[in-house]
Structures are given as C-alpha cells and as structure tokens.
Design a protein around this motif. Sequence first.
Motif, PDB file in Angstrom:
ATOM      1  N   HIS A  59       0.866  -1.179   0.000  1.00 42.30           N
ATOM      2  CA  HIS A  59       0.000   0.000   0.000  1.00 42.30           C
ATOM      3  C   HIS A  59       0.907   1.234   0.000  1.00 42.30           C
ATOM      4  O   HIS A  59       1.690   1.453   0.926  1.00 42.30           O
ATOM      5  N   THR A 118      -1.878  -1.022  -3.860  1.00 40.19           N
ATOM      6  CA  THR A 118      -2.966  -0.075  -3.604  1.00 40.19           C
ATOM      7  C   THR A 118      -2.331   1.295  -3.406  1.00 40.19           C
ATOM      8  O   THR A 118      -1.350   1.427  -2.676  1.00 40.19           O
ATOM      9  N   ARG A 120     -18.792  -2.159  -3.577  1.00 42.86           N
ATOM     10  CA  ARG A 120     -17.656  -2.698  -2.823  1.00 42.86           C
ATOM     11  C   ARG A 120     -17.386  -1.888  -1.548  1.00 42.86           C
ATOM     12  O   ARG A 120     -17.159  -2.457  -0.488  1.00 42.86           O
ATOM     13  N   GLN A 163     -16.007  -4.446   3.708  1.00 41.80           N
ATOM     14  CA  GLN A 163     -14.983  -5.485   3.751  1.00 41.80           C
ATOM     15  C   GLN A 163     -13.675  -5.008   3.123  1.00 41.80           C
ATOM     16  O   GLN A 163     -12.637  -5.648   3.252  1.00 41.80           O
ATOM     17  N   GLU A 164     -13.747  -3.883   2.453  1.00 45.20           N
ATOM     18  CA  GLU A 164     -12.556  -3.308   1.824  1.00 45.20           C
ATOM     19  C   GLU A 164     -12.480  -1.829   2.178  1.00 45.20           C
ATOM     20  O   GLU A 164     -13.502  -1.175   2.401  1.00 45.20           O
ATOM     21  N   GLU A 220      -8.755   0.448  -1.634  1.00 43.14           N
ATOM     22  CA  GLU A 220      -8.719  -0.920  -2.143  1.00 43.14           C
ATOM     23  C   GLU A 220      -9.975  -1.231  -2.955  1.00 43.14           C
ATOM     24  O   GLU A 220      -9.915  -1.966  -3.953  1.00 43.14           O
ATOM     25  N   ALA A 221     -11.103  -0.668  -2.568  1.00 44.40           N
ATOM     26  CA  ALA A 221     -12.332  -0.883  -3.334  1.00 44.40           C
ATOM     27  C   ALA A 221     -12.171  -0.353  -4.753  1.00 44.40           C
ATOM     28  O   ALA A 221     -12.570  -1.008  -5.728  1.00 44.40           O
ATOM     29  N   GLN A 257      -9.887  -2.705  -6.788  1.00 40.65           N
ATOM     30  CA  GLN A 257     -10.537  -3.927  -7.240  1.00 40.65           C
ATOM     31  C   GLN A 257     -11.446  -3.661  -8.445  1.00 40.65           C
ATOM     32  O   GLN A 257     -11.519  -4.473  -9.373  1.00 40.65           O
TER      33      GLN A 257
END
Length: 989
Positions: free
Chosen positions: A670, A700, A944, A949-950, A954-955, A958
């Motif tokens: 990250h 990320t 997302r 959950q993210e 990061e969302a 993805q």
Amino acid sequence: MQFVLLLQEAQQLSEEGKYSQAIPRLESALVVVENAGASENSVTAVIINELGMQHYYQGNYTEALPLFQKSLAIFEKTLGINHPWVAKSLSNQAEIYRVQGNYTEALPLFQRSRAIYEKALGPNHPEVATILNNLAELYRVQGNYTEALPLFQKSLAIFEKVLGANDPAVATSLNNQAELYSLQGKYTKALPLFQRSLAIYEKALGPNHPDLAQSLNNLALFYQVQGKYTEALPLFQRSEAIFEKALGPDHPNIASSLNNQAALYSLQGKYTEALLLFQRSRAIYEKALGPDHPNVAASLSNQAELYSLQGNYTEALPLFQKSLAIYEKALGTDHPWVAASLNNLAVLYRDQGNYTEALPLFQRSRAILDKALGSDYPDVATSFSNQSLLYLAQGNTTSAIEYLTQGMKVQEIALTSFLATGSESQKQAAVRKLSPTTYIAISLHLQYAPTNQKAGNLALRTILRQKGRILDFTTDSLQAIRNNLTPDNQKLLDDLTSTYTQLANLYYKKTDNNTPEYRQQLNILKRKAEKLEADLSLASVEFRKISQPVTIEAVQKLIPTDAALVEIMQYKPADAKAKPGERFGKPHYAAYILHSTGAPQWVDLGAAEPIHKAITAFRNTLFLEQDKQSRLRIDREFREKKIAETKASARTLDKLVMASIRQKLGNAKHILLSPDSQLNLVPFAALVDENNQYLVENYTITYLTSGRDLIRLDLDFPSKQPPMIVAAPIYDKPGKPTSEPLATNNNRSSNQRSPDIDNLKFGPLYKIEAEGKAIAEMLPNEILLTGQEATENAIKQVKSPEILHIATHGFFREPKDEETSPPLDSSRDNFILESDLGIQGLLYAPVENLLLRSGIALAGANIRQSGTEDGIMTALEIANLNLTGTKLVVLSACETGVGEAKVGEGVYGLRRALGIAGSESQLISLWVVADFETKQLMIDYYQRVLNNQEGRSEALRQVQLGMLGDRIYQHPYYWASFMPSGEWEGMGI
C-alpha cells in the motif's frame, strides 16, 4: 487679536497636514507679538514652539531644534522650570534628538518632561500619555523592547480613557505598539493593532494626511518582512503619493518610499534604475538627518546589497563597513540593527569565499539577536541558515546540519505566525519566502551528505513541516471557527461565502470582461475576499489548539504495517559556493520513503525537466477523442496498438520516478503517495513496471497532499446529515435549449477547453441520472437531487453529509499566458532587514484566485441563471462548504482532480477545495471520462465500498482490476482516471 487668529489658522492647517502653509502664518504671528514688545513672554514661546513643530513635521530638524531650544528658555524664564509648557518644549527637543539618532541627549529630556507632566497634570493626562509614547519610541529604536512595551500599553490606556477609542492619538499609540510586536516577530498581535490604527486615521484625518501615510507605510513594512509583497505594494504606493503631496520631495519619509521603489527595480534586475533611487534616498537622509544617522546607514547597506547581488564586492564592502560603523556609533554595539549589519557583512565575506572573516561576524550577530530579541526571532533563523551555508561551503557537513537544524526550528515558529496573519495569496507569499531553506535542507542531504542519516532526517522533517502547510492551516482555521462560532465569526463566514459567490458569478458572467468597469468590479471583490480571508484566519488563532511541530516519529506511528509513505518533493539544488543569483540550480525531484518502522530512506530522482516531458507524453496517450473511444471498443487491433503506446510511455515515466522508489518499498503493498508539482497530475496506478505490469496490479495507492495528512486523518469527526446525491442537472432550464455542439456529446466534457469563459457550455449526460438513482438505492436515508433540483444552492446548504456524490460536468480553465507570474528572485534571502525602510523587493500580484479556474456545472449553468446562483460552482465556492465529518466525496465528473499544480502545495483545484472544506476522503478524476463507463465504475465502486470489507482505496483498485480484465476496457483511459485521496480505510456505514 490678530496673532490669535493667525495662530488658530496655523494650527488648523497643521492638523490637516498642510505644514508649509502653516509656517508663514506663524511667522506673521511672531512678528505681530514682537512688534507689540512681547518678544520674551510665554505667548511668544508658544508661537515659536508651534513654528518648530511645523519644521519638525516637514523633516527640517536643523530648523526645528533651535526654535524648541529658544521656546524652552522663554518658558523656563517666564513660567518656571516645572510648568507643563516647559515639559512640552523638553519633549519636542528630545524628539528632535531621537529622530536624529542622538539618543543619549534625548533620554534625560524625555525623563524630565515626564516627571513635570505627572506632577503638574496627574498620571492620567493625555500629555503624560504622549510623553510615555515618545519615551517608549526611544526605547524601541534603541532595541530596549522590554522597557518600551509597558510604556506603549500605559500610553494607549490613558488615550482611550480620556480621548475615546477613535482619537488619532489612540491610532498613533496602536501603531507604535504594533511596530514593536512586529519587530519581536509577534505578528498575530501586531496585525489587528495596525489595522485598527489605520481605520482610525482614515476616519479622523481623511485620506490625504501624513499620519495616515505613515500608518500605511508601517503596515506595508509589516507585510513586507513576512514576504507578503503583493499586499505591501499598493500600501507603499499610496503612502508615497500622500507624503509627496503633503511634505515635498526632500522629506525623510520620501527617502523611505524611494528605497521601496529601488527594491522593486532590483528584484526585476533593473540595477541601474535601482541604484539611482538608492543614491537619491541616501542624499535626502544625509541632508535631513546628517551623515551619521541610522537611516543613512540603512541606505548605505541597501546600496551595498545591490552591488553584492551583482557580484560587485569591491564596491559593496566599504559601504557595508561604513554602515556598520554608523550603527555602532549611533546605537551601541548590542542593537538588533547592528546584528543585521554584521550578518549582511558576513554574507558578503562568505560569498567571496572569505570564511575566516565571515564566521565571527555571523556568531556575533546571532549573539546580539539572541540577547535582544530572543532565540525564537525570525532573523535568528536567517543567521543560523547563513552560518550553515558557510559550513557547507567549507565542507563541514556536521556543523552545517547542526546549524540548519537550529534555524529550521526557529523558522517553524515564524511560519506559524506568518500563516495566521494573511489571506490565501499572502500565505503563499510567506511560504515562498521561506522555500530557499527547504531547498538548502534537501540539497545538504542529497548533494553534500547523501549517506548521512541526520541530514536525511532533517530533509524529510523539513518537507513534512512545509509541504501542504497552507492547506493544513486553512483547513484547521475553518474547523476552529466552525467549532467556536461567535456572532462576529458567523458574520465573517457568511460574508466570505457571499463574496466568493459574487466573485465566481462575475467571473463566469456572460458579459464583456475586457471593459474597465468589469475589471474594476472584479478587483474590488478580489480585495474584499482577501481581507475576509485574512480576518477569518486571524480570528481563528484564539481557538486553534497549540500543537507541536510535526515530527517524523508522529507521522511514522500512523503508517500501517503493510504500507509505506512516499513523499516526493520538487526542489532546486543549492551550491553553497555560488554567487547569490546563481546559488539554486534547475528543479529536481527528491523522494523520501518512510515505513511504519525503521529509518527514512531516500532517492534523488534527478532533474525535473525530463520527468515533466515524460508526464506530458504519458498523459497525451491517455486522452482519447470521441471517435477514437468508439474505435477502441470495437477495433481489437487499434485497441492493442493504443495500449502498447500507453504502456511504453508509462514505462518511460516509471523508470524516471517509481523504479528507484520501488526498490525501497520492501514488502509494502500500500503506497501512501504524496506527489509534488506536475506529478500530482499522474495516475500512478497506470504506470508500468519492469515486468510489464501496471502498478495497480501489485499496489494499492492512496494520494495525500503531504505525509502530515496522516495526523489529520487520525481525527474522527461525526457526520451530521444523510448521504446526498446530486446528478444529471438540466443545464439549459430555465431558458432555451443550447445549440452548442457539446449538447450531443456523451462525454463528461469536451476535449477542447476554451480559454474564453463566456463560451463555457455543457451538454446533457444521458447515463448519470441512472447512476445517481442506482447509488441512491444503495444508501439509507439518502437525499437525491436531479434535473432542475440539482442546484448550486442545494449543495451550498449541506452540513457534513455522510457522503456527497455529484455526477455532472466538471471543468478546468487553463491559464492564459498573461495570467502566469514571472519567476521570482530569492537571492536576497540571506540578508536581514535592517530597519523600517524596506530593503526587500516587491513581487508580482496574482491576477486571480487559482480556485476560480475549476469547478462543476449544475442546473441552469448554460444560461447562468439558477435562483440566486449562476449554476457554475467553482472550487473557490466549494472550499467554503462545511464537509467536516463527510466520509466520502465523489465527483463523478471529468477533470475534477486537475488544477494548477504548485510546488509544495498540491493542485489548486477541486481536490484542494474539498480538502479545505474538511472532507475525509475524495474520489476525483484526471481527464475526460466516458459517460457509460463512469456510471458502471461508480456503481461497482459503491457496491464494494459499502460492504465494509474493503477500504476506500482498495475498493477502487478492485474495480480497476475488474475493468483491466475486460478486454474492451483494458486501456487505462477507462479505468485509471479516478484517483482516491485522503482516508483509505472502510467508512463503517
């Protein structure tokens, strides 16, 4: 009686500043009383004293002194030695000695005058207040600030109590106390006193009085010493015009104005013009004050500095030496002006390579400043930095690091004070004034001591404290005001909001913007906004928490274990042995990498020019015209060709920037990325590594303005309103449909941005209403505004909504050539201001607030009619929203991340505006985005990010990976435009 009428007329003319007209009336009155056989009575002495005052006001001190002496002798003979008129005459005589620099003669006369007044009139009489003020002024010019301050304060209290708060005497006392605070570096205390003093003078004396001119001059000098030259220039010009008209061309105050003009010419490289003005200024001082006055010394030093900047050390040296000799004789060896003179002479010796002569002068200068002003005074920072450069030139990096570290500590204190006393543009000027020391800190490390950990820590600490500092301070100030609203502060906020709206409406109004009337109206609003910004900043000081300067350790503990902070800074390499005008080279980039544990690491990325060329080439491959977008979807061969071109340019830029940084990332996946300058406009996720993979495939990336953002993001503020979605405004209602070609364009904006703001038109976006509705279905208790309800008014009424999503057109107006400021000279930064004469240059004023160039379009934008607004919401207006506690702002529009990229301060555009408004995180775009693809990206992103959950960054990654895996949308044009900034973790909604 005739002499009484003449005396009254003269006194009235004197109050109006018409001293030359008052003198003949007084002379006539004197003839009348002498012809009447009253040459030795108190009436005669009063007229003689008044005549001396007119000469004093005009700067004719040699004429004034014998008149005061004569009146004193008559008063003592006729009234006795303890009469108030004796005290007045003593005070006037002492004042002549003070302005002539004869402080030894002045002090006992002031003290005797004070004793007579207090005994005869009591301790609270205005005449006592006057003598206290004059005595305090004497202590001030002697550098005895401890003695001066309580006398100024006592004088002010008496004047306010006896004469009222709006008397000119109160203004004088306020002005003098402000000057003292300014000399001590206490700028937040000085500014409101200067402003109040100026307001009283203007109201009480009118616009053309010399006292008003002096007040304007002093306020200008206050701004000048902080590097706020734009604010200082009009004040100097107005002051000079008043002085010239009221006092004539040979008054000492005119000499001060000539110094300021000469400094401007010097900055512009017009050394011949500057030299002539410096010489004329010096001639006036020598005639009016004598050759051994401190003001003459200051003028000599100014002229010497001009020669030094030209490398003409032979001419400069004797002038510096003569200046120092005058100061020491007139003021003693421990005066702050002596310290400044020693510093400036030492700078000359250092620049000549004569380090043996320079070092003891630097040391003595700093010792005087420490004793007289304290170790936190701004000039102490200059002294430390100068001595550090000397050690660096000698190759003594250990001592250079030590002294620069000390200097940066003091500079941090000064910068905090500078930022509290100005508008946005004034803050920029203050930071710009201090930028050379940042360059020196980085250069000391990367050019002189690249393996020295202490040097590396100093460089990174300096970057963390100065990069993005204006944004940080402005955001803090607004938050402090909003958390501590008073009626006055609420009015300030309301007035600023209203002024921003008026300014933006006028800026984008459909009218002829080349008329003098238009420009005048625009300038009035700009000045009003500047003043309100400064007032708001100063008002926030009492509410802002006193925080310790940012440290590497404080930032490091907030970095996640799987992340690394990458702090990139553009700087100019410094050559410690170079001449002043050649000290700083062409821009380079440096990168500092900080993990959650361990020492900082670094990389010198080299010259900025090839990086900027690579940025331009890369961005050009990302921008696709509409016909090429369609072909990209259906033509496989064309798509692969364009992807190959983009990857090639991305790889070239990666080699220059990220390849060497990646070697320092270790296991971090990250990247907390804080770019600088043009790198702010790069989608780093689309760069290509040595394995032909996009960075998004392995990292990320979260964007920050500075690593200091981590400290702000560690604070949690509650949301106050439910999510708001504003989508699909109708741009042409009320009114006729637009016939512009853009009306049939399905992109978020045109590839062709017109520099003519009158032609700013927006076509309909067919997919974004569905985008807004789809997102609204995912959010509880949402507010959805579309069509004619998607207004600027609605957005301006929000107060900390949980989410703010705006789907519309965005724009960025490129600056015209005439709107860019010329490069500025920083070669004078080693010199210390020696007096209140102004020896530093005046910089160019910005033609507009940079946040006016970008914005979003809302209902009624094409016809500039939308209720009380015009439908064009600029970044300037967005910056004044209250988004503290807003978890996420998404600008689903084109170019919302674009703006004017400034070294050390990020991008002046919507990205910056949202940060000032207080939003926790932002999702913004770097180029024109396609309507349909953006709609799908946004829906996928919300699905997302809302599942918690993210994290937010990061969302997005993805979603980008998903698009990258789709053969139709593999080109970075589709997936790389949007970039996440601010908080990266989940929102917890």
